[in-house]
Write an enzyme that holds these catalytic residues in place. Structure first.
Site, PDB file in Angstrom:
ATOM      1  N   THR A  13      -5.514  13.921   1.463  1.00 52.98           N
ATOM      2  CA  THR A  13      -5.083  13.839   2.859  1.00 52.98           C
ATOM      3  C   THR A  13      -6.271  13.838   3.820  1.00 52.98           C
ATOM      4  O   THR A  13      -6.428  12.928   4.641  1.00 52.98           O
ATOM      5  CB  THR A  13      -4.138  15.005   3.185  1.00 52.98           C
ATOM      6  OG1 THR A  13      -2.988  14.916   2.341  1.00 52.98           O
ATOM      7  CG2 THR A  13      -3.686  14.942   4.636  1.00 52.98           C
ATOM      8  N   LYS A 103     -11.774  26.232   3.752  1.00 49.76           N
ATOM      9  CA  LYS A 103     -11.828  27.581   4.330  1.00 49.76           C
ATOM     10  C   LYS A 103     -11.990  28.664   3.274  1.00 49.76           C
ATOM     11  O   LYS A 103     -12.695  29.651   3.485  1.00 49.76           O
ATOM     12  CB  LYS A 103     -10.607  27.863   5.205  1.00 49.76           C
ATOM     13  CG  LYS A 103      -9.262  27.911   4.504  1.00 49.76           C
ATOM     14  CD  LYS A 103      -8.570  26.584   4.521  1.00 49.76           C
ATOM     15  CE  LYS A 103      -7.155  26.637   3.970  1.00 49.76           C
ATOM     16  NZ  LYS A 103      -6.522  25.308   4.018  1.00 49.76           N
ATOM     17  N   GLU A 127     -16.589  23.004  10.552  1.00 52.74           N
ATOM     18  CA  GLU A 127     -15.637  23.068  11.663  1.00 52.74           C
ATOM     19  C   GLU A 127     -14.206  22.854  11.204  1.00 52.74           C
ATOM     20  O   GLU A 127     -13.270  23.510  11.680  1.00 52.74           O
ATOM     21  CB  GLU A 127     -15.996  22.018  12.722  1.00 52.74           C
ATOM     22  CG  GLU A 127     -15.052  21.957  13.904  1.00 52.74           C
ATOM     23  CD  GLU A 127     -15.096  23.200  14.774  1.00 52.74           C
ATOM     24  OE1 GLU A 127     -14.051  23.877  14.884  1.00 52.74           O
ATOM     25  OE2 GLU A 127     -16.156  23.499  15.345  1.00 52.74           O
ATOM     26  N   GLU A 188       3.519  24.416   0.411  1.00 52.69           N
ATOM     27  CA  GLU A 188       3.359  24.050  -0.998  1.00 52.69           C
ATOM     28  C   GLU A 188       4.552  24.548  -1.810  1.00 52.69           C
ATOM     29  O   GLU A 188       5.352  25.368  -1.332  1.00 52.69           O
ATOM     30  CB  GLU A 188       2.074  24.687  -1.552  1.00 52.69           C
ATOM     31  CG  GLU A 188       0.807  24.287  -0.820  1.00 52.69           C
ATOM     32  CD  GLU A 188       0.414  22.844  -1.065  1.00 52.69           C
ATOM     33  OE1 GLU A 188       0.884  22.264  -2.068  1.00 52.69           O
ATOM     34  OE2 GLU A 188      -0.349  22.297  -0.248  1.00 52.69           O
ATOM     35  N   LYS A 203      -9.306  31.963   7.263  1.00 55.83           N
ATOM     36  CA  LYS A 203      -9.760  31.406   8.543  1.00 55.83           C
ATOM     37  C   LYS A 203     -10.213  32.509   9.494  1.00 55.83           C
ATOM     38  O   LYS A 203     -11.226  32.363  10.199  1.00 55.83           O
ATOM     39  CB  LYS A 203      -8.637  30.581   9.163  1.00 55.83           C
ATOM     40  CG  LYS A 203      -8.226  29.387   8.306  1.00 55.83           C
ATOM     41  CD  LYS A 203      -6.926  28.765   8.783  1.00 55.83           C
ATOM     42  CE  LYS A 203      -6.468  27.643   7.869  1.00 55.83           C
ATOM     43  NZ  LYS A 203      -5.136  27.124   8.250  1.00 55.83           N
TER      44      LYS A 203
END
Length: 434
Positions: A13, A103, A127, A188, A203
């Protein structure tokens, strides 16, 4: 100047989105970076039907790409930790810059990766690892560099926000909305990372390090999910003037730093309380700027690709600069990171929403109030729902003033010890986020 040659590892993706944005906006990106950025090789397990990769050199093995001497920047988009860590360390050893959206990799192994990158004089940019297309890392690291950051609070998992939004707007049950989220591709097949707060904790760990100048310490983040919430809690919160959001909160205190993910009641008139669906939002409070809100698409093919490509542009701009003069990975100089501790959740302070299942008898409220008073806990508001009796018990809804977590834990234990009078007590933290 000659083009910078980039290798993309993973064409899922985010990888597919990155490929498409680099191709579609090549001229605009080159104008910003000062040089063309050329995709020299792609390593992938299977093709992405949303990408036209005709003519692009393909590698079946990511390490073939990492060892390619032509490639100057490796874009790691394969996910996971073990292989990704090995891949990034190898890229750094080969003197290549790295851009990643991973992350978990940064939260768990970032300290090691950044130390190796400094040693080799290369950049690891990340980022896209937090809040998808929202440039919140750059905002904290660079735009708010003049501030002492007091706290950060964010909706940083779109799946949980979608579920809570549906529960509030349509009165649906958690399990029902989760099934829909899975069918829509928001969650998921195993949704644990999303609904139990692990993804958000990854995060938040990164945000806290950049905000406060502390090492990455994912293992000390407190996580609590949303799977125990019922639609009644969402309704009671609404009646009291609050919305429930699954927040990551990092706060500076005199004793250390709070690092916690959990369901949270927020006043309904706050902007962040009105961020719904799969959107993300991060509030940052600094001593000079006050409270700021960054809101947008926290995931998705091209929103996340937007952040990946922005990092690529930054890397290209910095490639000719002295490594010692680059923006530090975690915003603060490596030898200036704070040793202040991450506080255990028992030492954190919050107000609390309590849903107490109790006998509808005279004196029960007085017993509950006495238990709270003995521990220095003041009641801000109270609501009873006599019509909603279940197993002979009715819900009593309390909102307390701010108090340490250990005090509320002791009070709940004392209430639940009143066998036959009080049943299970559900608590949710309350934050004003001014």
């Amino acid at each position: 100047m000659k083009p910078v040659k980039v290798g993309i590892c993973g064409l899922g993706t985010v990888g597919g989105g990155t490929f498409n944005v680099l191709k579609r906006n090549a001229e605009e990106i080159a104008r910003r970076a000062g040089r063309d950025i050329e995709i020299a090789q792609i390593a992938m397990r299977s093709s992405n039907p949303k990408c036209d990769i005709a003519g692009a050199p393909i590698a079946a093995d990511v390490f073939e790409l990492v060892d390619n001497p032509e490639i100057e920047v490796v874009v790691e988009l394969i996910g996971g930790c073990s292989l990704a860590r090995e891949l990034v360390l190898k890229a750094i050893d080969n003197g290549k810059h790295v851009v990643t959206a991973n992350k978990a990799l940064i939260a768990v192994h970032g300290d090691e990766l950044f130390a190796k990158a400094r040693e080799k004089g290369v950049i690891v940019a990340f980022e896209a690892a937090v809040a998808g297309g929202i440039p919140v890392i750059k905002a904290i690291r660079e735009g708010l560099a003049g501030n002492r950051i007091n706290w950060v609070a964010g909706i940083i998992n779109g799946t949980g926000n979608f579920i809570l939004s549906e529960m509030r707007e349509k009165g649906r049950a958690f399990a029902d909305v989760l099934k829909e989220a899975q069918a829509l591709g928001y969650a998921e097949a195993d949704p644990t990372f999303d609904v139990e707060g692990i993804d958000a904790a990854h995060k938040l760990t990164i945000l806290a390090s950049i905000a406060f100048g502390i090492p990455l310490q994912f293992d000390k983040a407190y996580t609590e999910g949303i799977s125990r919430l019922i639609s009644a809690d969402v309704g009671y919160a609404e009646a009291l003037g609050y919305r429930i959001k699954h927040l990551g909160i990092a706060r500076r205190t005199a004793e250390g730093f709070e690092l916690r993910v959990h369901p949270t009641l927020i006043p309904a008139d706050r902007l962040i309380a009105n961020v719904n669906g799969v959107m993300n939002a991060v509030m940052v409070n600094g001593d000079a700027v006050g409270s700021t809100l960054f809101c947008g698409a926290g995931a998705g093919m091209e929103p996340t690709a937007s952040a990946v490509v922005a990092d690529l542009v930054d890397v290209v701009r910095a490639m000719t600069s002295d490594p010692e003069n680059r923006v530090p990975h975690l915003a603060f100089q490596p030898d200036a990171l704070s040793a202040h501790p991450i506080l255990p959740i028992s030492s954190c302070e919050s107000a609390y929403y309590l849903r107490i299942q109790a006998k509808d008898h005279p004196g029960v409220l007085a017993q509950v109030a006495a238990i709270l008073s003995e521990r220095g806990i003041n009641i801000e508001s109270i609501m009873q729902k006599e019509a909603e009796e279940h197993d002979g018990l009715v819900p009593m809804i309390l909102v307390t003033h701010r108090v340490r977590e250990r005090c509320i834990d002791e009070a709940i234990a004392a209430m639940e010890a009143l066998e036959g009078v009080v049943g299970k007590v559900v608590r949710i933290r309350v934050e004003q986020l001014n």
